[in-house]
Motif scaffolding. Structure first.
Motif, short mmCIF file in Angstrom:
data_model
loop_
_atom_site.label_atom_id
_atom_site.label_comp_id
_atom_site.label_asym_id
_atom_site.label_seq_id
_atom_site.Cartn_x
_atom_site.Cartn_y
_atom_site.Cartn_z
N ASP A 193 36.69 9.42 -40.35
CA ASP A 193 36.20 10.81 -40.50
C ASP A 193 35.72 11.62 -42.04
O ASP A 193 34.72 12.05 -42.06
CB ASP A 193 37.61 11.96 -39.97
CG ASP A 193 37.37 12.62 -38.94
OD1 ASP A 193 37.94 13.66 -38.94
OD2 ASP A 193 36.47 12.21 -38.32
N LYS B 163 28.72 14.53 -36.65
CA LYS B 163 28.68 13.31 -37.26
C LYS B 163 27.97 12.35 -36.72
O LYS B 163 27.56 12.03 -35.75
CB LYS B 163 30.28 13.04 -37.08
CG LYS B 163 31.23 14.00 -38.20
CD LYS B 163 32.47 13.69 -38.02
CE LYS B 163 33.38 14.65 -38.50
NZ LYS B 163 34.96 14.72 -38.24
N CYS B 164 27.66 11.29 -37.63
CA CYS B 164 26.66 10.22 -37.02
C CYS B 164 27.22 9.24 -36.45
O CYS B 164 28.50 8.45 -36.76
CB CYS B 164 26.02 9.77 -38.54
SG CYS B 164 24.68 8.44 -38.11
N GLN B 165 26.90 8.85 -35.05
CA GLN B 165 27.43 7.97 -34.47
C GLN B 165 26.70 6.72 -34.19
O GLN B 165 27.09 5.54 -34.05
CB GLN B 165 27.59 8.42 -32.85
CG GLN B 165 28.63 9.35 -32.85
CD GLN B 165 28.80 9.83 -31.24
OE1 GLN B 165 27.94 10.29 -30.70
NE2 GLN B 165 29.77 9.67 -30.91
N GLU C 214 35.28 8.62 -29.17
CA GLU C 214 33.75 8.04 -29.10
C GLU C 214 33.33 7.73 -30.56
O GLU C 214 32.48 7.48 -30.77
CB GLU C 214 33.03 9.13 -28.54
CG GLU C 214 32.77 8.55 -26.92
CD GLU C 214 31.94 9.66 -26.23
OE1 GLU C 214 31.97 9.64 -25.11
OE2 GLU C 214 30.85 9.50 -26.96
N THR C 215 34.15 8.53 -31.63
CA THR C 215 33.75 8.68 -32.90
C THR C 215 33.78 7.00 -33.58
O THR C 215 34.86 6.55 -33.71
CB THR C 215 34.60 9.58 -33.78
OG1 THR C 215 34.75 10.73 -33.03
CG2 THR C 215 33.91 9.52 -35.08
N VAL C 216 32.69 6.52 -33.87
CA VAL C 216 32.83 5.18 -34.47
C VAL C 216 32.82 5.30 -35.87
O VAL C 216 33.17 4.37 -36.60
CB VAL C 216 31.34 4.32 -34.12
CG1 VAL C 216 31.40 4.27 -32.68
CG2 VAL C 216 30.24 5.14 -34.79
N GLN C 217 32.68 6.41 -36.61
CA GLN C 217 32.67 6.57 -38.03
C GLN C 217 33.79 7.07 -38.28
O GLN C 217 34.51 7.91 -37.52
CB GLN C 217 31.70 7.37 -38.58
CG GLN C 217 30.22 6.77 -38.56
CD GLN C 217 30.41 5.40 -39.21
OE1 GLN C 217 30.81 5.22 -40.45
NE2 GLN C 217 29.69 4.47 -38.47
N ASP D 16 39.25 11.91 -30.72
CA ASP D 16 37.93 11.70 -30.21
C ASP D 16 37.57 10.17 -30.21
O ASP D 16 37.48 9.57 -31.30
CB ASP D 16 36.95 12.36 -31.07
CG ASP D 16 35.65 12.41 -30.27
OD1 ASP D 16 35.28 11.39 -29.75
OD2 ASP D 16 34.55 12.81 -30.94
#
Lengths: 467, 467
Positions: free
Chosen positions: A14, B200-202, A9-12, A7
């Motif tokens: 996992d 999940k936090c973005q 778009e996930t900036v964090q 993914d």
């Protein structure tokens, strides 16, 4: 543990970060900065600086030696985020300001919110201030000059001028439209302040309530009226008390006639609370302020003040001992034991004193409960006095095989611990009454009293009953 | 000064309030409460209680005697604002909870936000907890049980479960419409947290930005991505560090896989910061916690622990003195002067120690700058050691007319102040390394060292060179 989905778009990451060390400035980053400076690797250095939050970059600058600091500042040049200045401790900030000069500082200040700019500006010497003012646009100069005109450590100094006020007659929809179109809004705000035509504060509306209300609703219908406007003259410790007491996030500051002239937000208050707590801690230990980043000579000099006072009181205690030279020369056991009485009194007194100083700072101790507090502390002192009199008396008796010395040290212990409880309360309360900060002067008074009383009671009783 | 216009809508007095005493609980209100209780004037008492903010009512309850408290609580009955419980100090809160009983407490808890409820609940003993759980609706029981399952003093305990999350794909308009219609929103919130489909936090969006953005704008366009989600296991002191470092107002709490499970707001952090500062202050003085509201016996007992340790170290120092009985009996001047050396070392060491403990707590002192700090403190100790050696030596010489005693006390002073600088840094750094709270154990180690070294150096040198 968890697999990473493809993914983008996930900036964090996992997995959740394990601890605070995953944020903030890491030791590895400091190491990399040292290496880059040593190697003269400017690209690397710029990269590190740009990857850091302003607060972390300030921490990095504090960690560097003076020479390294110069290299980093030269590398960054005009790209140094002005916010960094707000986060630096005063000693290091001064170094940085001297390096970037009045012109660079003027440019930096004009990018900051008014409260941050005033906070940096107020620490400069007069000459430097004048040189900066000439570099600033007239409007901004006025803000700084006005800011400085407020009393030091007052709400006026702490507040930012940027504040959002709305008339009670507006609807929620009008208010939102106004905010969408308005220029010059504060960077962050949490409440709207509702004013009457004379700009006097009538209430406030938390932003969450604005968002949840219908567009047609009147501001006067959704506002809270238990607003506590703060006069600009109020001391910052009292402001902090109000934020803490009522869980405030922001609050309006008003002038003499009650008109809203600015606001204070909770992030400023967090700093005040930190400063306040540090102040009490440092003052009780006889320190002007934390001198972690000060230079050796400056640190030694500032600490010497308190140590000189302590030398004076130690000599005073020795004078008391000197009164009993004859007694001491007859029974050396007294010389061996006498520090115990003074030490126990000093420690018991400091316990009481610390509770009193903290309670005064937190406004938990006042005229109404002072008598109860004093009574309780005397009772605690007397109780523990008896307990430790028995213990110390037994030790002394066993050690020197003399019951009389045991009895005398026990009696001296009771007297000194009772006096410790009494002076541990009366000294700070008295200083507070005289408008002297109890944190700064109490400890020296107290230990003088417990040393003098401790030595006098023990050696005096010995002189009376043994010789 | 200003004239009062005939404006009935003005809720604020025309002149601004002069000081913090115009807000909060006044001495006059406390007096009126005492009088009303004494006179059994229930109407008056209800009126006073209803006019107060929950925080102020809590202060009033703390000011009352146990008997008065019972009368006030009986008068208020079910009308007692549950928020008051959150504001009470633990000792008084326990009294109140015992009075209102499990049923009353269960009703009160279910009206509070989850973080406040957990904070009150966690202090109760197991038996009482069970009795309350049976009174609660199942959903609420689960929240409390889950809250307690998080480690003590962790982000999980501190957070509230009520949190507003939105998908990145929504528009600002959709978001506002959602908030207008949603039930079960938190009472106060300052940021929206943006989540992906896996929760999940973005990123986050400050409410002020939501209000200022166009309705058509996407949340993903207005959100900030430098969000710092906090794992639920993080210690509350580390959470406080993040809030302080980055000026946060609220921040999401995430579980092991990074999903948002709650949020922490700055008002909770203000309490953590207060507690933390109080902790350091109290521990340095050898107190478990502030015992302002504790009873005499409980207070005496808790303080006795530290005093017993202090007695042990004082006896140790006396044992050192005892080694030199022969020397002392030959020159009583030594007995008179010896407390000066110990006292100066103890004070200089406590200055260093206090700076170190505070710097460790604020994460300003770490492995990277420890060596520099130790070096600096030794230099400060040596410098002030020489300064005070000269002063003390001169005093001793003039007093007893013996140059040899002056030289010896001077040398002992230099040794002890150097050792004070060294142990004032090494002791807290060493304890921190061993994962022992440096605030709690440092002071006793340090004063033992400076006492023992002070007496040993002074009397030892005297034994060598005078006799």
């Amino acid at each position: 543990m968890s697999t990473s989905p493809p993914d983008q778009e996930t900036v964090q990451p996992d997995a959740a970060p394990a601890s605070v060390d995953d944020y903030g400035l890491s030791d590895a980053q400091i190491e990399r900065a040292h290496t880059a400076i040593e190697a003269g690797d400017i690209t690397q250095l710029e990269e590190i600086a740009q990857s850091l939050h302003a607060a972390d970059l300030a921490d990095l600058i504090e960690e560097l030696t003076t020479d390294e600091r110069v290299i980093l500042l030269d590398t960054l040049g005009g790209a140094l985020d002005p916010e960094v200045l707000s986060y630096l401790v005063p000693a290091v900030r001064q170094d940085v300001i001297e390096h970037i000069g009045p012109k660079g500082l003027a440019a930096a200040l004009s990018e900051l919110e008014s409260d941050d700019a005033v906070e940096i500006f107020e620490d400069l010497d007069d000459d430097f201030q004048q040189r900066i003012l000439t570099q600033l646009p007239a409007g901004y100069r006025l803000v700084l000059e006005e800011g400085l005109a407020f009393p030091e450590a007052s709400a006026g100094r702490l507040m930012q001028r940027e504040v959002v006020v709305v008339p009670a007659g507006w609807t929620v929809g009008q208010t939102i439209d106004f905010m969408r179109s308005a220029q010059d809004m504060p960077d962050d705000f949490y409440d709207l302040f509702v004013v009457d035509p004379k700009h006097k504060c009538q209430g406030y509306v938390p932003l969450s309530r604005v968002l949840r209300a219908k567009r047609a609703a009147k501001i006067s219908e959704v506002m809270e009226t238990d607003v506590r406007p703060i006069p600009f003259t109020m001391d910052q410790e009292e402001v902090a008390y109000l934020f803490r007491q009522y869980g405030l996030v922001s609050t309006p500051v008003v002038d003499d006639s009650g008109r809203v002239i600015g606001m204070i937000t909770v992030d400023d208050i967090v700093h005040v609370i930190d400063e306040e707590a540090e102040d009490d801690l440092m003052k009780l230990a006889g320190l002007g302020e934390s001198d972690l980043y000060g230079r050796v000579l400056a640190t030694a000099k500032s600490r010497a003040t308190w140590l000189t006072v302590n030398l004076g009181t130690a000599v005073l205690a020795s004078l008391v001992i000197g009164l009993f030279e004859a007694t001491l020369s007859q029974a050396v056991a007294l010389a061996v034991l006498m520090p115990i009485v003074a030490s126990m009194g000093g420690n018991a007194g400091m316990q009481t004193l610390t509770v009193a100083v903290r309670a005064l700072a937190m406004k938990d101790l006042s005229a109404t409960n002072a008598v109860r507090f004093i009574g309780k502390e005397c009772a605690v002192g007397a109780f523990n006095g008896v307990v430790f009199a028995v213990m110390t008396g037994a030790v002394a008796w066993l050690w020197f095989g003399r019951a009389d010395i045991g009895v005398i040290i026990g009696l001296a212990m009771i007297v000194n611990m009772l006096i410790a409880g009494l002076s541990g309360t009366l000294v700070p309360l008295g200083l507070e009454k005289l408008k002297i900060d109890p944190a700064v002067a109490s400890a020296v008074f107290l230990t003088t009293i417990t040393d003098v009383v401790g030595f006098f009671a023990f050696l005096g009783l010995a002189a009376l009953f043994i010789l």
